[in-house]
Design a protein around this motif. Sequence first.
Motif, PDB file in Angstrom:
ATOM      1  N   ALA A   1       0.841  -1.205   0.000  1.00  0.00           N
ATOM      2  CA  ALA A   1       0.000   0.000   0.000  1.00  0.00           C
ATOM      3  C   ALA A   1       0.869   1.245   0.000  1.00  0.00           C
ATOM      4  O   ALA A   1       0.607   2.214  -0.713  1.00  0.00           O
ATOM      5  CB  ALA A   1      -0.919   0.000   1.213  1.00  0.00           C
TER       6      ALA A   1
ATOM      7  N   ALA B   1       2.463   1.786  -3.372  1.00  0.00           N
ATOM      8  CA  ALA B   1       1.517   2.347  -4.335  1.00  0.00           C
ATOM      9  C   ALA B   1       1.230   3.814  -4.028  1.00  0.00           C
ATOM     10  O   ALA B   1       1.232   4.659  -4.918  1.00  0.00           O
ATOM     11  CB  ALA B   1       0.224   1.539  -4.319  1.00  0.00           C
ATOM     12  N   GLU B   2       1.014   4.096  -2.777  1.00  0.00           N
ATOM     13  CA  GLU B   2       0.610   5.452  -2.392  1.00  0.00           C
ATOM     14  C   GLU B   2       1.735   6.449  -2.640  1.00  0.00           C
ATOM     15  O   GLU B   2       1.511   7.561  -3.070  1.00  0.00           O
ATOM     16  CB  GLU B   2       0.218   5.474  -0.913  1.00  0.00           C
ATOM     17  CG  GLU B   2      -0.239   6.816  -0.391  1.00  0.00           C
ATOM     18  CD  GLU B   2      -1.579   7.250  -0.967  1.00  0.00           C
ATOM     19  OE1 GLU B   2      -2.495   6.416  -0.982  1.00  0.00           O
ATOM     20  OE2 GLU B   2      -1.699   8.403  -1.410  1.00  0.00           O
TER      21      GLU B   2
ATOM     22  N   ARG C   1       6.957  18.666  11.030  1.00  0.00           N
ATOM     23  CA  ARG C   1       5.782  19.524  10.959  1.00  0.00           C
ATOM     24  C   ARG C   1       5.260  19.821  12.359  1.00  0.00           C
ATOM     25  O   ARG C   1       5.615  19.152  13.329  1.00  0.00           O
ATOM     26  CB  ARG C   1       4.671  18.826  10.164  1.00  0.00           C
ATOM     27  CG  ARG C   1       5.118  18.339   8.836  1.00  0.00           C
ATOM     28  CD  ARG C   1       3.993  18.075   7.857  1.00  0.00           C
ATOM     29  NE  ARG C   1       2.740  17.598   8.385  1.00  0.00           N
ATOM     30  CZ  ARG C   1       1.639  17.486   7.631  1.00  0.00           C
ATOM     31  NH1 ARG C   1       1.689  17.814   6.353  1.00  0.00           N
ATOM     32  NH2 ARG C   1       0.522  17.040   8.145  1.00  0.00           N
TER      33      ARG C   1
ATOM     34  N   ASN D   1      11.836  17.327   2.487  1.00  0.00           N
ATOM     35  CA  ASN D   1      11.497  18.155   1.353  1.00  0.00           C
ATOM     36  C   ASN D   1      12.505  17.829   0.249  1.00  0.00           C
ATOM     37  O   ASN D   1      13.653  18.248   0.308  1.00  0.00           O
ATOM     38  CB  ASN D   1      11.598  19.624   1.778  1.00  0.00           C
ATOM     39  CG  ASN D   1      11.303  20.562   0.646  1.00  0.00           C
ATOM     40  OD1 ASN D   1      11.245  20.151  -0.515  1.00  0.00           O
ATOM     41  ND2 ASN D   1      11.121  21.822   0.972  1.00  0.00           N
ATOM     42  N   PRO D   2      12.089  17.077  -0.758  1.00  0.00           N
ATOM     43  CA  PRO D   2      13.075  16.569  -1.714  1.00  0.00           C
ATOM     44  C   PRO D   2      13.778  17.675  -2.497  1.00  0.00           C
ATOM     45  O   PRO D   2      14.907  17.484  -2.942  1.00  0.00           O
ATOM     46  CB  PRO D   2      12.238  15.674  -2.636  1.00  0.00           C
ATOM     47  CG  PRO D   2      10.830  16.058  -2.421  1.00  0.00           C
ATOM     48  CD  PRO D   2      10.723  16.638  -1.056  1.00  0.00           C
TER      49      PRO D   2
ATOM     50  N   ASP E   1       6.330   9.514   5.749  1.00  0.00           N
ATOM     51  CA  ASP E   1       5.865  10.783   6.304  1.00  0.00           C
ATOM     52  C   ASP E   1       4.418  10.651   6.778  1.00  0.00           C
ATOM     53  O   ASP E   1       3.672  11.618   6.800  1.00  0.00           O
ATOM     54  CB  ASP E   1       6.025  11.929   5.295  1.00  0.00           C
ATOM     55  CG  ASP E   1       5.245  11.670   4.020  1.00  0.00           C
ATOM     56  OD1 ASP E   1       4.611  10.596   3.920  1.00  0.00           O
ATOM     57  OD2 ASP E   1       5.264  12.528   3.134  1.00  0.00           O
TER      58      ASP E   1
ATOM     59  N   HIS F   1       0.264  13.917   2.884  1.00  0.00           N
ATOM     60  CA  HIS F   1      -0.709  14.453   1.933  1.00  0.00           C
ATOM     61  C   HIS F   1      -2.094  13.876   2.186  1.00  0.00           C
ATOM     62  O   HIS F   1      -3.101  14.538   1.952  1.00  0.00           O
ATOM     63  CB  HIS F   1      -0.261  14.162   0.504  1.00  0.00           C
ATOM     64  CG  HIS F   1      -0.041  12.703   0.222  1.00  0.00           C
ATOM     65  ND1 HIS F   1       1.014  11.993   0.756  1.00  0.00           N
ATOM     66  CD2 HIS F   1      -0.745  11.826  -0.506  1.00  0.00           C
ATOM     67  CE1 HIS F   1       0.928  10.743   0.355  1.00  0.00           C
ATOM     68  NE2 HIS F   1      -0.120  10.601  -0.413  1.00  0.00           N
ATOM     69  N   ARG F   2      -2.145  12.623   2.663  1.00  0.00           N
ATOM     70  CA  ARG F   2      -3.439  12.037   3.008  1.00  0.00           C
ATOM     71  C   ARG F   2      -3.961  12.645   4.309  1.00  0.00           C
ATOM     72  O   ARG F   2      -5.149  12.935   4.438  1.00  0.00           O
ATOM     73  CB  ARG F   2      -3.318  10.515   3.145  1.00  0.00           C
ATOM     74  CG  ARG F   2      -3.133   9.789   1.814  1.00  0.00           C
ATOM     75  CD  ARG F   2      -2.879   8.302   2.035  1.00  0.00           C
ATOM     76  NE  ARG F   2      -4.003   7.626   2.658  1.00  0.00           N
ATOM     77  CZ  ARG F   2      -4.774   6.725   2.043  1.00  0.00           C
ATOM     78  NH1 ARG F   2      -4.526   6.377   0.808  1.00  0.00           N
ATOM     79  NH2 ARG F   2      -5.768   6.160   2.669  1.00  0.00           N
TER      80      ARG F   2
ATOM     81  N   ASP G   1      -3.482  15.541   5.357  1.00  0.00           N
ATOM     82  CA  ASP G   1      -3.993  16.882   5.076  1.00  0.00           C
ATOM     83  C   ASP G   1      -5.375  16.838   4.445  1.00  0.00           C
ATOM     84  O   ASP G   1      -6.117  17.819   4.504  1.00  0.00           O
ATOM     85  CB  ASP G   1      -3.017  17.644   4.180  1.00  0.00           C
ATOM     86  CG  ASP G   1      -1.688  17.890   4.900  1.00  0.00           C
ATOM     87  OD1 ASP G   1      -1.675  17.763   6.138  1.00  0.00           O
ATOM     88  OD2 ASP G   1      -0.684  18.191   4.238  1.00  0.00           O
ATOM     89  N   ARG G   2      -5.717  15.698   3.818  1.00  0.00           N
ATOM     90  CA  ARG G   2      -7.069  15.546   3.277  1.00  0.00           C
ATOM     91  C   ARG G   2      -8.010  14.924   4.300  1.00  0.00           C
ATOM     92  O   ARG G   2      -9.161  14.638   4.002  1.00  0.00           O
ATOM     93  CB  ARG G   2      -7.037  14.606   2.064  1.00  0.00           C
ATOM     94  CG  ARG G   2      -6.516  15.223   0.791  1.00  0.00           C
ATOM     95  CD  ARG G   2      -6.953  14.392  -0.411  1.00  0.00           C
ATOM     96  NE  ARG G   2      -6.464  13.039  -0.391  1.00  0.00           N
ATOM     97  CZ  ARG G   2      -5.405  12.596  -1.078  1.00  0.00           C
ATOM     98  NH1 ARG G   2      -4.721  13.436  -1.824  1.00  0.00           N
ATOM     99  NH2 ARG G   2      -5.035  11.348  -1.015  1.00  0.00           N
TER     100      ARG G   2
ATOM    101  N   GLU H   1      -7.462  11.916   5.632  1.00  0.00           N
ATOM    102  CA  GLU H   1      -7.462  10.457   5.491  1.00  0.00           C
ATOM    103  C   GLU H   1      -6.397   9.846   6.389  1.00  0.00           C
ATOM    104  O   GLU H   1      -5.523  10.527   6.890  1.00  0.00           O
ATOM    105  CB  GLU H   1      -7.178  10.071   4.026  1.00  0.00           C
ATOM    106  CG  GLU H   1      -8.240  10.570   3.065  1.00  0.00           C
ATOM    107  CD  GLU H   1      -7.790  10.450   1.609  1.00  0.00           C
ATOM    108  OE1 GLU H   1      -6.768   9.793   1.348  1.00  0.00           O
ATOM    109  OE2 GLU H   1      -8.467  11.037   0.750  1.00  0.00           O
TER     110      GLU H   1
ATOM    111  N   ALA I   1      -1.774   5.306   4.371  1.00  0.00           N
ATOM    112  CA  ALA I   1      -2.162   4.143   3.559  1.00  0.00           C
ATOM    113  C   ALA I   1      -1.959   2.826   4.305  1.00  0.00           C
ATOM    114  O   ALA I   1      -2.794   1.931   4.232  1.00  0.00           O
ATOM    115  CB  ALA I   1      -1.379   4.141   2.256  1.00  0.00           C
TER     116      ALA I   1
ATOM    117  N   GLU J   1      -4.705   2.341   6.911  1.00  0.00           N
ATOM    118  CA  GLU J   1      -6.019   2.093   6.342  1.00  0.00           C
ATOM    119  C   GLU J   1      -6.132   0.669   5.790  1.00  0.00           C
ATOM    120  O   GLU J   1      -7.134  -0.009   5.985  1.00  0.00           O
ATOM    121  CB  GLU J   1      -6.285   3.091   5.213  1.00  0.00           C
ATOM    122  CG  GLU J   1      -7.659   2.934   4.608  1.00  0.00           C
ATOM    123  CD  GLU J   1      -7.851   3.800   3.375  1.00  0.00           C
ATOM    124  OE1 GLU J   1      -8.843   4.516   3.318  1.00  0.00           O
ATOM    125  OE2 GLU J   1      -7.006   3.758   2.465  1.00  0.00           O
TER     126      GLU J   1
END
Lengths: 725, 122, 351, 183
Positions: free
Chosen positions: D26, D29-30, D82, D90-91, D122, D126-127, D129-130, D132, D135, D138
Motif C-alpha cells: 500500500a 503504491a501510495e 511539521r 522536502n526533496p 511521512d 498528503h493524506r 492533510d485531506r 485520510e 495508507a 487504512e
Amino acid sequence: MNRRGFLKMATGGAVGAALLQTEACRVPLQQQKAAKDVVPRLEIPTTCDMCVNKCSMIAIVEKGVLKKLNPNPENPKSKGMLCARGNAGIQQLYDTARIKHPMIRTGERGEGKWKVVGWDEALDFAAQKLSAIKEKYGPQGTLWSSSASFQEVFFRNLSQAFGSPNSVRHPTLCLASVNLAYSVTFGTVPSFDVQNARYIIMSGANRLESFITPDTMDLIDSTTERKARLIYLDPRFTKTAAKADEWYPIKPGTDLAFILAMLNVIISENRYNKEFVSTYCSGFEQLAEHVKQYTPDWAAEETQIPAKDIFRIAREFSDAAPRAIYYAGRRSSWSRDDFSMRRGQAILNAIVGNWDRQGGMVPNAKVELGELMFLPWDDPVAPRVDELDKNFPLAAKGDGVYLKLRENVLAGQPYPVKAWMIYKQDPMSAIPEQEKTLQMLRQMDFVGVIDIQMSDTAWYADVILPESTYLERLDPVEMLGGIRPVVLYRQPVVKPLHDTKPAFEIVQGLAKRLNLSQYFDYTMEQWIAEQVKPLPMDLPLDYMKKHGVYSPPQYPKYGSTLSPDHRFVTKSGKIELLSERLREAGYDPLPVYHQPSQVPEGKFRLVLGRHAFFTHASTSNNPWLNSFSPENALWIHPKPADSLGITDASLVEVASGVGSVRLKARVTPKIRTDCVFMQHGYGKRSPWLRLANSGGSDAQLIETAWDTVSGGAALHETFVKVRKV
Amino acid sequence: MKSFRKLGKNLGVLAVASLVFAGLLALVPLSTSRAGQKGNEAKGKFYFKQTCKSCHIKGEKGGEVTPLNKTQAQWQSYFAKGKHMKGTEPLTKYMTPEQLNDALTFLYNHAVDSPQPETCGK
Amino acid sequence: MKTIEWQYLIVSYLFLGGLSAGLYFVSALTELFRKDDDSAQEHIARLGALLASWPVMLGCTLLVFDLGHWYRAYKLFLHFRWESPMSIGSWLLMLFIGISLIYAYGWTSRDGREHFFGRLPRRLRFLGILNVDVAPWRRPLAIAGLPVSVGVAIYTGVLLGAVQSRPFWNTNLVAQLFLFSALSSGCALLILVLAMRSRKFEMYQFRSLYLLDVCFLTLEFFIVVPYFIHGELSVEAVRESLKLVLGGPFTMVFWVFLMGLGLVLPWAIEVREVVPLFLTHVQLLPRMGVATPSPAGASVSVVSELSALAPPANKLHFSRGWAVAAALLVLVGGVLVRYIFVFAGQMSAIR
Amino acid sequence: MAMRTKRYALAIDAKKCIDCKACVVACRAENGVPLGKSRNWINEELRGDWPKLMEVFEPEQCHHCEAPACVRVCPTGASYQRADGVVAVNPSECVGCRYCMIACPYDARFFREDLGVVEKCDLCAHRLDRGELPACVETCPSKVRIFGDLNDPTSEIHQILEKRQYRLKKREAGTGPQIYYLL
C-alpha cells in the motif's frame, strides 16, 4: 552534557543565521505543491479481483491513470482492508508483460512464435477450428475450462450452448471435498463465525498465512481481542502456527484420527449436545458405536499428538460449544481420504450443537438478485468425458473432476476430446503432474486461451484472446452469501490500455461466428439492470455505482434454521451424521479412518502451501508481490539436511515419481523431519513470466492422486528424494 | 327415473371418462417420473421463472414457491396429478407437457432433499 | 534497510580533509616558531603552505560527487544549521580553503608571480591587480588559520561522533583520534615529500617534524586505549559495537594494519631515528638548526667533535629509506582509521 | 519540548501482525516507492527449537521522533518536522548527503538513486492533510496499526495508551520515538 548540548555551545555564535534558515524550510512541500496544480481526483468504488474474495475498494484515478486502490469500508465482509495483492492490482493493470493484442500461434506449440492479429481474425480462427472439431467429433469433442470470475457465466453458457457436456472448473483442485462433506451432512456449506467463536481448531488449513480473507481478519480479531483459543495442526510452523495458542506438528494425513478421537471423547464422556442431536441430527447411535474404536491413545500413535492433549482439547472444545469451531475454510484436498476428514469435522461440529449459533457455523444468508431470462439451449447429448455418474456420483456436475477428466482425455475414452477452450485458468501450473497436462495440450487439435497474461498454458495455445483486466471492464453484479451477505459491483476505473475485450464480448464474438447469437443477444447493461431489480432501493444501479457494494442491514442473524420442523436439504431432512446419500452411492456412510501411506526410507513427504501475497500461480509475476519472495525454496529440517550435506541456500534436486525440479534449500526448524515443503507458483515455463521463472514448480512433482469421494486432487500423496546438486 | 337413468348413464360416461382419464393420468406419472430427470433443467428453470414465478412470489396471490418447497417425491406426485389451484385447473393450461417436464426436472433437481453440491465462486 | 551509505568517497574525503588540515597546522606552527634565518624550517613551512589547499579541495570534489545531486551542493551554503555538524563542516571547509589559499599565495615567490601575471593574455591583464605580496601577512594568516585547521581536522570526527544512533562513533574520542591522525598525516606527508625531493638539506634538520609526528602518534595511541576502556565500560550497545573490531569483520585490519603497521611501526621507526639526536649532546640541538649546505661533510664534522659522547656516526644520519617508510605507513594508517570508522560505525547500531 | 496542538503517532499491536505485507505494498503504491526500497517493513524473529517455536512479526517505519536526529543533522533543513509531529523530507532541498540515514537509529530512511534524494515515511502527510489515514494504517487487514493524535483525549490512540502498556524501541538513542508498541 550530551552531544547535542555540546554542539549548541560550540556553535552558539551562529544561532542567528540558523534561525533565518529554519523558518524557510518548515513549509511542507505538499502544501506548496497543492496550491499550484489541483489535479481532478476521481474516487470510483469497485471490486477487487486479485483473488476470489471480492473485497470492496475505491480506485483513485487522476487524469485517466489509476493511482491507488484503497479499501472500501462499506463492505461488512472486507471492511476496511485491502491485502498486498489488492494493493498490487495497479501492477497487474500496468504490467508491461500483459497480453496486449489477440495472437495466433505461427511456430510449433511452445515455441513462442506469435502473429499479432485483429479481433476479427482471432475470433474467426477460433470459431472455424471449433466448428471443424464439432463437425468431426461432435460438440462433446470440445473441453471448456474456467475458474471463478464475475464473467465466467458467459463462458460456461457458451460451452453449453455449443452443446458440450465437458466444462471443468477448479473446485476439484480446491475445496470440492469440503463442500461435498458439508453438503451431505447439512445440505449446505455454512460459514464459520470465527469472529465470535471462543475455541477454534484448524487443521488442513493455514488461514493466517496462505490467504487473506475476511475470515483472516475475524480470526485475528477473535484470538487477540476476544481471547479465543486457536488450536492449530500442521506439519509446518506457519504464520498461523506463530499466532496459534497451541500448535501440533501432526503427522500428515492423520487429521481424521485426531477428529475421530475427539468424537470418541465427546461422546463417551457425554459431552455432546443431547438436545440438539436428538432434535436435528440423524444417525447418532451408529456414530457413537462407530467411534468407540477410535480412542485417544490409538490416535496419539497415529497423529503423534499426545493422548492427554487430545482429551483436553476435546473437553475444552465441547465446553466452549456452541462458540466452538472445527474450522473448514477454503483449501485443497490433501489425501485420498480428504473427504472423510472433512466429514469428520462436519460431524464433530454438529454433535456439539454449534449450528446456526453465534460463534458457530452459520448457514449462508443470501440477497436475491434478478436474472435476465432467455430461452436456453438444448441439453448436450453426450455424457461427460470424466464419466462423473460412474466415477464420482456425488461430485458437482457442472464442475467436473479435473484429474479423472485428464486421464480420460489422454486415453481418448470414452470419446476423443480435441479442442480445449480455457478461460482464466492455468492448468499447466494448477494441476498436479505437469507432464500429463502438457501431453493433454499437445494432443489437442485446438487450444484457445482467454487470459490477461501469458500463463504457462497460454504459452502452448493456438490462439490467445486477451481479456481486459478487472480494472478496465464492467462486470455482472455478484452476490456473495455469508453471515453478512453482500452484493458487489465492479465498474471500469480506466479505459482498456490495450487491444483487449471483456470475456463477455469475446464470448459474443465467438457465439456470432458459431451461429449461437440468439443466446447472447443482450448487453452487459441489460444483464445488470435485471440483476439489480430486486434490490430494495429506488435506483439500485445508481446506488451500486456510487457505493460499489450493498449489504442488507439486518445481518448477522442467528438461529433462523433452529426450529424442530426445519427441514435440512438432505435426504432425511435432518443433519445426517450418518449419510444416506453416501450409503446409496456405495461409500462408507460414516467416516472410516485409513492409515496414510508411510514415507518410504530416504524420502520425504512433499507438502505444499502458498503465501497470501500470491494467488495460486497467477500473481507470482507481479513485481511488487514477487519482491517479497523472488523464488521459492525447499524447506527442510536441519537434521535431514545435515545428513544430506545440505546447507541453507544450497541448490538441491527434488525428484518424485513423475518429475524433478531444482531449487534452493531453506534449512529451517519450522518443518517436520519427514516432510519437505515448497511454495506454489514458481518454476514457470512461459518466458513472459520472467519473475516467476525462478525456483521450482510443484506441478512438475506432484503425482496424480485424488480423493475417492469428491475427486479433489490429493496434493500430499507425493514422496520425493532430495539431493544436493 | 328417467332422470336417474340419465344420471346413471351420465355417471357411466363419467366413470368411463374418469377411468380413461385415470388411465391417462397413470401413464403421465410413469412417463414424467422417468423423464423427471431427463428434461432440460435450464429450460425448466426458464419456464418456471417465466410462468410460475409471475404469481408465485412473495406478496403475490400464489405465495412464494421455490424448488425447496417440496421433496423430489412430492414434486413428482404434484406434476403427476397435473393440477393447479388446489386441483381446479390443469397445469397444461400454462405450459405444454414438454415444458412441464422441463420445469419438473428443474424443481426435482433442486428439491429440498436433492443433493446440493455447492461450488466455488458463488 | 541497513545499508552502508558512506563509502570510499567519504573515506577519501575524510582523509584528504584531515591531511590538508595537518599540512596547514604544521606549516603554520613552523612559521610561527621558526627562527628567521632557519632555511630548513622555512622550507617546511612553505612546503606545507603550498600543499595544504589541494587535498581538501580534491576531497571536497569527491564529497560533492558523493551527494545525490552534485549540482545541488550550493544549497549547503544557503543554510547555516548550527545543530548539523555537516552544515558547520561545510562552512568551515570553505573558510579553511579560503584562508589556506591566501596563505599559500603568501608563500609564492615574487618572480613566479611576475612571470605568471606577465604571461596573461591581454584580456585578462586586469587580473594583475591580484599581484600583491601577501608575505607580510603570513604570520597573521598562520595565527588565524591554526584554529580553523584544527577545526577542520576535528570536525571530521565530530561529524561521525555526533551521531547518537551509531554507538561505535558516539564518543568524543573519535574527534580527538581524527584530529591527531590528521595532524600526523600532515607531518608524514611533509616528511615524505622532503625525503623524496630535498637534496639541499640534511634530513636531521627536520627533526621537528619527527618530534611532532611522534607526539601525534603517541597521542593517537593514548586515545585508542581509553576508547576501548570507555567502550567496554559503557552501555551494551557500545560494547556490542566494539565487537566489530574486537572479534568481527574489522579485527584484522584494525589490529594488524592500523594499530600495527599504521601506528606502532612508524612510531617505532621515528623514535629510533630521532632518539639518538637527544642522546648525543644537548648543545647539538641549537646548532643543528644552522643551515649547513654541504650534505655529508658538515654533519660528520659536528659529530666527530663530540665523538666521545656520541653514538657511532652513521646513527646520526637520517635514513631516507626509513623516513619514506615511516611516512607512508603513517599515511596508510590515516586512511585506515577513516576506513574502519566509517564502515564499522555504520554497521553498528543500537539494538 | 515545544507545545503542539496536534501530535500524530502510531500504536502498533504487533501480536495482530501476520506478516501479510499489505502495508508495504500500500505504501509502495501510495508513495511511488521504487522496488527494492521500502518506507515500512516487518521485522521477523524466530525463537526456540522444534517443536517449541515462537515467531514474532513487528511492523516498523519512521518513529516520527520528538527530537529527530535526522532533522538535527540535516545540513540544509530538507529534513523537517511539521507542527503535528510528522517528520518529513522536502526533496527539493535534499542534497543527498545521507547523513540523516546514518543518524537515524531505526534505519527508517533510504536513498533513492533515481532521484538522488533521501526518502522516508511521512505518515502519508498528503493524506493526513485531506483528513485520510496513512495508507498502511487504512489497508491493514488485521488492523495492527492505530493512528491518531496523542493530544486529543478522545482519540483511539490516546485512550488505548492510557489503558495498555507499551514499549518504545531504542529509547536510549534519545530521539523520543513515537511508535508505541503495545504489549
